[in-house]
Design a protein around this motif. Structure first.
Motif, PDB file in Angstrom:
ATOM      1  N   LYS A  63      -3.217  63.544  -9.608  1.00 33.16           N
ATOM      2  CA  LYS A  63      -3.724  63.227 -10.945  1.00 33.16           C
ATOM      3  C   LYS A  63      -5.225  62.995 -10.919  1.00 33.16           C
ATOM      4  O   LYS A  63      -5.967  63.481 -11.771  1.00 33.16           O
ATOM      5  CB  LYS A  63      -3.006  61.997 -11.502  1.00 33.16           C
ATOM      6  N   ASN A  64      -5.668  62.234  -9.922  1.00 29.16           N
ATOM      7  CA  ASN A  64      -7.101  61.945  -9.806  1.00 29.16           C
ATOM      8  C   ASN A  64      -7.898  63.238  -9.570  1.00 29.16           C
ATOM      9  O   ASN A  64      -8.970  63.451 -10.156  1.00 29.16           O
ATOM     10  CB  ASN A  64      -7.353  60.961  -8.671  1.00 29.16           C
ATOM     11  N   ASP A  65      -7.359  64.093  -8.698  1.00 31.68           N
ATOM     12  CA  ASP A  65      -8.046  65.381  -8.437  1.00 31.68           C
ATOM     13  C   ASP A  65      -8.106  66.239  -9.699  1.00 31.68           C
ATOM     14  O   ASP A  65      -9.135  66.871  -9.990  1.00 31.68           O
ATOM     15  CB  ASP A  65      -7.319  66.149  -7.325  1.00 31.68           C
ATOM     16  N   TYR A  66      -7.013  66.255 -10.439  1.00 31.99           N
ATOM     17  CA  TYR A  66      -6.974  67.037 -11.666  1.00 31.99           C
ATOM     18  C   TYR A  66      -7.973  66.510 -12.696  1.00 31.99           C
ATOM     19  O   TYR A  66      -8.698  67.284 -13.344  1.00 31.99           O
ATOM     20  CB  TYR A  66      -5.559  67.034 -12.263  1.00 31.99           C
ATOM     21  N   LEU A  67      -8.019  65.162 -12.855  1.00 37.85           N
ATOM     22  CA  LEU A  67      -8.946  64.571 -13.820  1.00 37.85           C
ATOM     23  C   LEU A  67     -10.398  64.893 -13.458  1.00 37.85           C
ATOM     24  O   LEU A  67     -11.225  65.152 -14.336  1.00 37.85           O
ATOM     25  CB  LEU A  67      -8.730  63.057 -13.892  1.00 37.85           C
ATOM     26  N   ARG A  68     -10.671  64.878 -12.171  1.00 42.33           N
ATOM     27  CA  ARG A  68     -12.033  65.210 -11.724  1.00 42.33           C
ATOM     28  C   ARG A  68     -12.357  66.671 -12.055  1.00 42.33           C
ATOM     29  O   ARG A  68     -13.438  66.982 -12.571  1.00 42.33           O
ATOM     30  CB  ARG A  68     -12.156  64.961 -10.214  1.00 42.33           C
ATOM     31  N   LEU A  69     -11.417  67.556 -11.756  1.00 44.28           N
ATOM     32  CA  LEU A  69     -11.623  68.978 -12.061  1.00 44.28           C
ATOM     33  C   LEU A  69     -11.666  69.238 -13.567  1.00 44.28           C
ATOM     34  O   LEU A  69     -12.392  70.112 -14.032  1.00 44.28           O
ATOM     35  CB  LEU A  69     -10.517  69.819 -11.420  1.00 44.28           C
ATOM     36  N   LYS A  70     -10.901  68.436 -14.310  1.00 48.07           N
ATOM     37  CA  LYS A  70     -10.890  68.617 -15.774  1.00 48.07           C
ATOM     38  C   LYS A  70     -12.238  68.227 -16.374  1.00 48.07           C
ATOM     39  O   LYS A  70     -12.716  68.863 -17.322  1.00 48.07           O
ATOM     40  CB  LYS A  70      -9.776  67.782 -16.403  1.00 48.07           C
TER      41      LYS A  70
ATOM     42  N   ARG B 282     -11.765  77.761 -11.510  1.00 43.96           N
ATOM     43  CA  ARG B 282     -10.377  78.199 -11.734  1.00 43.96           C
ATOM     44  C   ARG B 282      -9.624  78.262 -10.410  1.00 43.96           C
ATOM     45  O   ARG B 282      -8.446  77.849 -10.324  1.00 43.96           O
ATOM     46  CB  ARG B 282     -10.395  79.564 -12.407  1.00 43.96           C
ATOM     47  N   GLU B 283     -10.263  78.754  -9.366  1.00 39.22           N
ATOM     48  CA  GLU B 283      -9.623  78.823  -8.055  1.00 39.22           C
ATOM     49  C   GLU B 283      -9.270  77.437  -7.531  1.00 39.22           C
ATOM     50  O   GLU B 283      -8.246  77.256  -6.858  1.00 39.22           O
ATOM     51  CB  GLU B 283     -10.536  79.549  -7.058  1.00 39.22           C
ATOM     52  N   LYS B 284     -10.106  76.438  -7.819  1.00 39.59           N
ATOM     53  CA  LYS B 284      -9.805  75.059  -7.389  1.00 39.59           C
ATOM     54  C   LYS B 284      -8.539  74.559  -8.057  1.00 39.59           C
ATOM     55  O   LYS B 284      -7.703  73.903  -7.422  1.00 39.59           O
ATOM     56  CB  LYS B 284     -10.983  74.146  -7.730  1.00 39.59           C
ATOM     57  N   LEU B 285      -8.372  74.867  -9.346  1.00 42.42           N
ATOM     58  CA  LEU B 285      -7.158  74.450 -10.062  1.00 42.42           C
ATOM     59  C   LEU B 285      -5.921  75.163  -9.516  1.00 42.42           C
ATOM     60  O   LEU B 285      -4.852  74.560  -9.380  1.00 42.42           O
ATOM     61  CB  LEU B 285      -7.307  74.747 -11.554  1.00 42.42           C
TER      62      LEU B 285
ATOM     63  N   GLU C 172       2.209  71.600 -15.819  1.00 48.61           N
ATOM     64  CA  GLU C 172       1.970  72.286 -17.087  1.00 48.61           C
ATOM     65  C   GLU C 172       0.506  72.173 -17.507  1.00 48.61           C
ATOM     66  O   GLU C 172      -0.093  73.132 -18.020  1.00 48.61           O
ATOM     67  CB  GLU C 172       2.876  71.702 -18.177  1.00 48.61           C
ATOM     68  N   GLU C 173      -0.080  70.987 -17.310  1.00 49.11           N
ATOM     69  CA  GLU C 173      -1.483  70.796 -17.665  1.00 49.11           C
ATOM     70  C   GLU C 173      -2.395  71.682 -16.798  1.00 49.11           C
ATOM     71  O   GLU C 173      -3.385  72.241 -17.284  1.00 49.11           O
ATOM     72  CB  GLU C 173      -1.868  69.322 -17.508  1.00 49.11           C
ATOM     73  N   LEU C 174      -2.038  71.781 -15.515  1.00 45.66           N
ATOM     74  CA  LEU C 174      -2.801  72.659 -14.621  1.00 45.66           C
ATOM     75  C   LEU C 174      -2.703  74.116 -15.078  1.00 45.66           C
ATOM     76  O   LEU C 174      -3.703  74.841 -15.095  1.00 45.66           O
ATOM     77  CB  LEU C 174      -2.277  72.527 -13.186  1.00 45.66           C
ATOM     78  N   GLN C 175      -1.499  74.537 -15.458  1.00 45.41           N
ATOM     79  CA  GLN C 175      -1.305  75.916 -15.911  1.00 45.41           C
ATOM     80  C   GLN C 175      -2.098  76.185 -17.192  1.00 45.41           C
ATOM     81  O   GLN C 175      -2.707  77.254 -17.347  1.00 45.41           O
ATOM     82  CB  GLN C 175       0.193  76.169 -16.158  1.00 45.41           C
ATOM     83  N   ALA C 176      -2.096  75.212 -18.111  1.00 42.51           N
ATOM     84  CA  ALA C 176      -2.854  75.363 -19.364  1.00 42.51           C
ATOM     85  C   ALA C 176      -4.360  75.437 -19.082  1.00 42.51           C
ATOM     86  O   ALA C 176      -5.090  76.222 -19.709  1.00 42.51           O
ATOM     87  CB  ALA C 176      -2.548  74.207 -20.310  1.00 42.51           C
ATOM     88  N   ALA C 177      -4.828  74.615 -18.131  1.00 45.69           N
ATOM     89  CA  ALA C 177      -6.248  74.630 -17.778  1.00 45.69           C
ATOM     90  C   ALA C 177      -6.640  75.967 -17.154  1.00 45.69           C
ATOM     91  O   ALA C 177      -7.717  76.511 -17.432  1.00 45.69           O
ATOM     92  CB  ALA C 177      -6.565  73.477 -16.828  1.00 45.69           C
TER      93      ALA C 177
END
Length: 291
Positions: free
Chosen positions: A102-109, A78-81, A51-56
């Motif tokens: 999670k770590n990858d998402y936090l880095r991208l965030k 955006r393509e990375k997400l 859900e967090e990825l979709q919101a981002a």
């Protein structure tokens, strides 16, 4: 006696085995319950991360729609997400892979937050520039309207001056006369007796008009539509004028009385038409009848 002891030992063994079995079953139940709890927790965290990825991704979509100079960088992130979301959906959902996601998402965030701040700054700059441009355009439009108004007023003034500067021809009259050998002229209303047509008119005073020589073309037409006199032609634009004679008048912004004789012979009775032209423009007309 020995049988009694054997029975007691057997009962004791059975009791111990029963207790061990109960303990094993309880341990197995607990382990199963813990595993299910852990699996549910991992699935819940996976859904939350998705859900967090979709919101981002949606946030990137909105930022890209702003069409700033960062649009290409925003699209790349955006393509990375999107790729990370696809990999998350395909994963088995174990704790180790979830932690990696999670770590990858936090880095991208973190990268997303930096880009969003920069994009917001560009939006504010664009908004300020747009406001400035709109203000400038408003000033230009106001100036253009004022200029258009002045041009229109100047055109109207020029037309008014042009109209006011036109000379007015009044009191156009034509009289047929019989010329005596003595030079005396006698008015007549009979065509066969007339040998001179006397044309007279008045040019009114006009202080706005330009002074100097003025040329007027006089046209006299008989009842058979024939032009009397010189019958010369002059072209004014797309108009061709056949006239009887030209009268040049010295005009000095004061009222001028003008008179001119046109010799005629063998004219026939009927209605005659007299027109005065200032170049190609008709400025006065009249008619008279001879028997």
């Amino acid at each position: 006696m020995e049988n009694q002891k054997s029975n007691s030992s057997l009962k004791a063994i059975i009791v111990v085995l029963s207790l061990l079995l109960i303990g094993s079953l309880a341990y197995m139940y607990k382990m199963s319950t813990d595993n299910q709890t852990t699996e549910n927790k991992i699935m819940s965290e996976k859904d939350k991360l998705n859900e967090e990825l979709q919101a981002a991704i949606a946030k990137y979509d909105a930022a890209i729609a702003d069409n700033t100079s960062l649009s290409s960088e925003l699209t790349a992130e955006r393509e990375k997400l999107i790729q990370l979301q696809k990999e998350l959906e395909k994963s088995k959902g174990d704790a180790a892979s979830l932690a990696k996601f999670k770590n990858d998402y936090l880095r991208l965030k973190r990268e997303m937050d930096n880009l969003m701040r920069e994009n917001d700054g560009l939006k504010k700059q664009n908004a300020a520039l747009t406001t400035q441009r709109d203000s400038t355009q408003t000033v230009l439009n106001d100036a253009r309207r004022v200029n258009d108004t002045l041009v229109s007023q100047n055109d109207q003034l020029a037309k008014t001056v042009e109209k006011a500067s036109k000379l007015t021809v009044l009191n156009l009259q034509t009289t047929a006369v019989k010329q005596r050998s003595s030079g005396k002229q006698i008015d007549t209303d009979k065509a066969r007796r007339a040998d001179v047509l006397k044309v007279s008119f008045t040019i009114a005073e006009n202080q706005v008009a330009k002074s100097g020589d003025k040329m007027y073309y006089i046209q006299i037409i008989d009842s058979k539509n024939n032009v009397l006199g010189e019958k010369r032609t002059e072209t004014f634009g797309d108009k061709v004028l056949t006239y009887s004679f030209v009268k040049t008048v010295k005009y000095e912004n004061k009222t001028v009385q003008v008179a001119q004789d046109l010799p005629v012979e063998n004219i026939e009775g009927g209605t005659f038409f007299v027109n005065i032209f200032d170049k190609g423009e008709l400025v006065s007309k009249t008619s008279f009848t001879l028997k």
